[in-house]
Design a protein around this motif. Structure first.
Motif, PDB file in Angstrom:
ATOM      1  N   GLU A   1      45.532  36.104  29.527  1.00 29.00           N
ATOM      2  CA  GLU A   1      44.869  37.299  30.048  1.00 29.00           C
ATOM      3  C   GLU A   1      43.497  37.488  29.395  1.00 29.00           C
ATOM      4  O   GLU A   1      43.277  37.066  28.262  1.00 29.00           O
ATOM      5  CB  GLU A   1      45.701  38.563  29.780  1.00 29.00           C
ATOM      6  CG  GLU A   1      47.092  38.551  30.338  1.00 29.00           C
ATOM      7  CD  GLU A   1      48.129  38.114  29.341  1.00 29.00           C
ATOM      8  OE1 GLU A   1      49.312  38.487  29.504  1.00 29.00           O
ATOM      9  OE2 GLU A   1      47.773  37.399  28.384  1.00 29.00           O
TER      10      GLU A   1
ATOM     11  N   CYS B   1      43.977  36.920  34.739  1.00 33.23           N
ATOM     12  CA  CYS B   1      45.018  36.110  34.121  1.00 33.23           C
ATOM     13  C   CYS B   1      44.886  34.702  34.680  1.00 33.23           C
ATOM     14  O   CYS B   1      45.109  34.490  35.879  1.00 33.23           O
ATOM     15  CB  CYS B   1      46.387  36.688  34.418  1.00 33.23           C
ATOM     16  SG  CYS B   1      47.763  35.649  33.879  1.00 33.23           S
TER      17      CYS B   1
ATOM     18  N   TRP C   1      51.923  42.116  36.795  1.00 41.76           N
ATOM     19  CA  TRP C   1      51.309  42.728  35.623  1.00 41.76           C
ATOM     20  C   TRP C   1      52.270  43.798  35.094  1.00 41.76           C
ATOM     21  O   TRP C   1      52.803  44.597  35.865  1.00 41.76           O
ATOM     22  CB  TRP C   1      49.972  43.380  35.971  1.00 41.76           C
ATOM     23  CG  TRP C   1      48.848  42.435  36.193  1.00 41.76           C
ATOM     24  CD1 TRP C   1      48.394  41.961  37.392  1.00 41.76           C
ATOM     25  CD2 TRP C   1      48.012  41.848  35.187  1.00 41.76           C
ATOM     26  NE1 TRP C   1      47.327  41.105  37.192  1.00 41.76           N
ATOM     27  CE2 TRP C   1      47.064  41.038  35.851  1.00 41.76           C
ATOM     28  CE3 TRP C   1      47.947  41.931  33.794  1.00 41.76           C
ATOM     29  CZ2 TRP C   1      46.081  40.305  35.171  1.00 41.76           C
ATOM     30  CZ3 TRP C   1      46.982  41.222  33.119  1.00 41.76           C
ATOM     31  CH2 TRP C   1      46.065  40.409  33.811  1.00 41.76           C
TER      32      TRP C   1
ATOM     33  N   CYS D   1      50.418  39.649  31.745  1.00 44.46           N
ATOM     34  CA  CYS D   1      50.553  38.917  32.988  1.00 44.46           C
ATOM     35  C   CYS D   1      51.875  38.150  32.932  1.00 44.46           C
ATOM     36  O   CYS D   1      52.258  37.654  31.860  1.00 44.46           O
ATOM     37  CB  CYS D   1      49.368  37.962  33.095  1.00 44.46           C
ATOM     38  SG  CYS D   1      49.408  36.808  34.446  1.00 44.46           S
TER      39      CYS D   1
END
Length: 126
Positions: free
Chosen positions: A6, A22, A36, A96
């Motif tokens: 990320e 990401c 997320w 992520c």
């Protein structure tokens, strides 16, 4: 297997915007549902947004609906989270995640995601 990194976190004023990215390694990015999540100090990690493999379907947590937008670029192996109208309660570490399983709906369950990034801090000042 996929590795996730990320970026884009930092300090932002309330009412402002920020975009997280990401980046995923490997050649199979398009086979994963991407999500997320975020975790604030002393709180459980919560679902923020998810996107289907092709990008045609999305899902959001109730607290971010209408303010956050998830998108992906499979050619760049990257998923994004555009965050608008940020509030102090959005302050958290954002993660992520990638899910390999095939499901009828985008999963909002942390346990269903197989791979995770290291997280990026987002701090919203009021």
């Amino acid at each position: 297997q996929v590795q996730l990194v990320e970026s884009g976190g930092g300090l932002v004023q309330a009412g402002g915007s920020q975009r997280l990215s990401c980046a995923a390694s490997g050649r199979t990015f398009s086979t994963y549902v991407m999500g997320w999540f975020r975790q604030a100090p002393g709180k459980e990690r919560e679902f923020v947004a998810g996107i289907s493999r092709g990008g045609g379907s999305t899902a959001y947590g109730e607290s971010v609906k209408g303010r956050f937008t998830i998108s992906r670029d499979n050619a760049k192996n990257t998923v994004y989270l555009q965050m608008n109208s940020l509030k102090s309660e959005d302050t958290a570490v954002y993660y992520c995640a990638a899910e390999a399983a095939v499901r009828s709906l985008i999963s909002k369950e942390r346990k269903n995601y197989d791979y995770w990034g290291q997280g990026t801090q987002v701090t919203v000042s009021s």
